[in-house]
Design a protein around this motif. Structure first.
Motif, PDB file in Angstrom:
ATOM      1  N   GLY A   1       0.795  -1.218   0.000  1.00 54.43           N
ATOM      2  CA  GLY A   1       0.000   0.000   0.000  1.00 54.43           C
ATOM      3  C   GLY A   1       0.825   1.263   0.000  1.00 54.43           C
ATOM      4  N   GLN A   2       2.132   1.134   0.211  1.00 55.22           N
ATOM      5  CA  GLN A   2       3.009   2.296   0.235  1.00 55.22           C
ATOM      6  C   GLN A   2       3.883   2.415  -1.007  1.00 55.22           C
ATOM      7  N   VAL A   3       3.958   1.336  -1.777  1.00 56.91           N
ATOM      8  CA  VAL A   3       4.812   1.339  -2.963  1.00 56.91           C
ATOM      9  C   VAL A   3       4.281   0.259  -3.913  1.00 56.91           C
ATOM     10  N   ASN A   4       4.311   0.536  -5.210  1.00 52.39           N
ATOM     11  CA  ASN A   4       3.819  -0.489  -6.137  1.00 52.39           C
ATOM     12  C   ASN A   4       4.873  -1.577  -6.324  1.00 52.39           C
ATOM     13  N   GLN A   5       4.406  -2.751  -6.684  1.00 51.84           N
ATOM     14  CA  GLN A   5       5.254  -3.934  -6.693  1.00 51.84           C
ATOM     15  C   GLN A   5       6.348  -3.882  -7.764  1.00 51.84           C
ATOM     16  N   ASP A   6       6.068  -3.242  -8.898  1.00 55.12           N
ATOM     17  CA  ASP A   6       7.090  -3.136  -9.955  1.00 55.12           C
ATOM     18  C   ASP A   6       8.264  -2.286  -9.485  1.00 55.12           C
ATOM     19  N   LEU A   7       7.954  -1.170  -8.833  1.00 56.83           N
ATOM     20  CA  LEU A   7       9.009  -0.311  -8.303  1.00 56.83           C
ATOM     21  C   LEU A   7       9.792  -1.047  -7.223  1.00 56.83           C
ATOM     22  N   LEU A   8       9.094  -1.771  -6.374  1.00 57.50           N
ATOM     23  CA  LEU A   8       9.759  -2.533  -5.317  1.00 57.50           C
ATOM     24  C   LEU A   8      10.682  -3.590  -5.922  1.00 57.50           C
ATOM     25  N   PHE A   9      10.239  -4.244  -6.987  1.00 58.01           N
ATOM     26  CA  PHE A   9      11.077  -5.252  -7.650  1.00 58.01           C
ATOM     27  C   PHE A   9      12.368  -4.626  -8.160  1.00 58.01           C
ATOM     28  N   ASN A  10      12.258  -3.465  -8.801  1.00 66.26           N
ATOM     29  CA  ASN A  10      13.463  -2.790  -9.297  1.00 66.26           C
ATOM     30  C   ASN A  10      14.413  -2.461  -8.139  1.00 66.26           C
ATOM     31  N   CYS A  11      13.837  -1.970  -7.056  1.00 68.61           N
ATOM     32  CA  CYS A  11      14.633  -1.639  -5.873  1.00 68.61           C
ATOM     33  C   CYS A  11      15.352  -2.876  -5.335  1.00 68.61           C
ATOM     34  N   VAL A  12      14.610  -3.956  -5.128  1.00 71.05           N
ATOM     35  CA  VAL A  12      15.169  -5.175  -4.544  1.00 71.05           C
ATOM     36  C   VAL A  12      16.236  -5.791  -5.448  1.00 71.05           C
ATOM     37  N   SER A  13      15.962  -5.838  -6.753  1.00 71.18           N
ATOM     38  CA  SER A  13      16.931  -6.452  -7.669  1.00 71.18           C
ATOM     39  C   SER A  13      18.244  -5.671  -7.694  1.00 71.18           C
ATOM     40  N   ASN A  14      18.164  -4.340  -7.634  1.00 71.85           N
ATOM     41  CA  ASN A  14      19.382  -3.528  -7.582  1.00 71.85           C
ATOM     42  C   ASN A  14      20.139  -3.744  -6.274  1.00 71.85           C
ATOM     43  N   CYS A  15      19.401  -3.780  -5.164  1.00 72.15           N
ATOM     44  CA  CYS A  15      20.039  -4.011  -3.860  1.00 72.15           C
ATOM     45  C   CYS A  15      20.770  -5.357  -3.846  1.00 72.15           C
ATOM     46  N   ILE A  16      20.096  -6.379  -4.311  1.00 75.51           N
ATOM     47  CA  ILE A  16      20.683  -7.716  -4.315  1.00 75.51           C
ATOM     48  C   ILE A  16      21.913  -7.763  -5.227  1.00 75.51           C
ATOM     49  N   TYR A  17      21.798  -7.169  -6.405  1.00 76.62           N
ATOM     50  CA  TYR A  17      22.903  -7.197  -7.378  1.00 76.62           C
ATOM     51  C   TYR A  17      24.210  -6.719  -6.743  1.00 76.62           C
ATOM     52  N   TYR A  18      24.120  -5.601  -5.998  1.00 73.37           N
ATOM     53  CA  TYR A  18      25.332  -5.023  -5.425  1.00 73.37           C
ATOM     54  C   TYR A  18      25.801  -5.735  -4.156  1.00 73.37           C
ATOM     55  N   SER A  19      25.033  -6.758  -3.729  1.00 67.41           N
ATOM     56  CA  SER A  19      25.430  -7.499  -2.534  1.00 67.41           C
ATOM     57  C   SER A  19      25.960  -8.888  -2.861  1.00 67.41           C
ATOM     58  N   LEU A  20      25.929  -9.279  -4.130  1.00 72.67           N
ATOM     59  CA  LEU A  20      26.203 -10.670  -4.497  1.00 72.67           C
ATOM     60  C   LEU A  20      27.657 -11.107  -4.344  1.00 72.67           C
TER      61      LEU A  20
END
Length: 269
Positions: A206-225
């Motif tokens: 309800g605070q953020v749409n799922q597509d935007l959240l996916f982009n956020c999460v995928s970028n975060c994960i990428y830089y942590s791998l």
């Protein structure tokens, strides 16, 4: 003859009464119809006014929120203070929930998330349109990091059956893919396995749409791998997610900003 006149007069009187009654009834029907029409018209007008007022309020809130995000993005000192407080609170809440926050890997990824925000952020205009449930940034930081910590433990650690299944799946994906498919494909696969679970955490949905959240999460994960010691084991998945993803999600929801580029799909390397 007299009787006939009386009947005729009576009939005329009755006719006049009927005629008057019909006219009065017709007038009453017309008046009632007019009143009903006015009531409907007024109701419709009131409804339109309410919708317009509500829409205007939403637009104003969205504008104010976006303007706040723009100011935040342009204020390095405020941005630094904010992410330092968010990482600190996130670490405290993750520790309370049972995540091991003492490892070098957790601290390294937390520091990386901090530096990503300090380096520069973008105001996310689409996020400003979503409901803004928190009174202020500090209240959001306190409430959301607590909610995220409990959600991440439940979803990404072996402490519970659901978390055990997810963390095992994610660590297996990492081990299988990182050396053959590369960081991009691995990050996308891990984001696909985790974004919906994050979205369902109270304070996120309800605070953020799922597509935007996916982009956020995928970028975060990428830089942590590069943290193979975490991603390669089920027990490490929750630590990696808690350090690398949680503070950035909190920043997105509480400030409507993301590190530069994180609102976009992860670029293929």
């Amino acid at each position: 003859m007299g009787w006939t006149k009386s009947v005729s007069k009576g009939a005329k009187g009755v006719g006049k009464s009927i005629d008057k009654g019909a006219k009065d009834t017709g007038k009453a029907v017309v008046d009632t119809g007019k009143d009903a029409g006015k009531a409907i018209e007024k109701g419709a007008t009131d409804t339109i006014d309410t919708v317009v007022d509500t829409t205007t309020t939403v637009i104003n809130v969205a504008t104010d929120t976006y303007n706040y995000a723009v100011d935040f993005a342009n204020d390095t000192a405020a941005r630094t203070e904010s992410i330092e407080a968010t990482v600190l609170k996130n670490t405290e809440e993750m520790a309370k929930a049972g995540i091991d926050t003492t490892s070098k890997e957790f601290n390294d990824l937390s520091k990386q998330a901090e530096q990503q925000v300090i380096a520069g952020v973008e105001a996310v205009k689409d996020a400003a349109v979503d409901a803004y449930a928190w009174i202020d940034e500090n209240a959001c930081r306190i409430g959301l990091t607590a909610s995220l910590s409990m959600g991440f433990v439940a979803a990404f650690t072996p402490a519970q059956p659901e978390g055990a299944a997810t963390s095992t799946t994610m660590s297996s994906l990492y081990v299988t893919m990182i050396s053959t498919a590369g960081k991009y494909a691995t990050a996308i696969a891990l984001a696909e396995a985790s974004t919906e679970l994050i979205y369902l955490i109270p304070g996120v949905k309800g605070q953020v749409n799922q597509d935007l959240l996916f982009n956020c999460v995928s970028n975060c994960i990428y830089y942590s791998l590069d943290s193979a010691a975490l991603w390669g084991t089920p027990a490490g998945v929750g630590i990696a997610m808690g350090a690398a993803v949680s503070p950035i999600v909190a920043t997105l929801i509480c400030t409507r900003t993301l590190p530069n580029g994180f609102s976009k799909a992860l670029p293929k390397s």
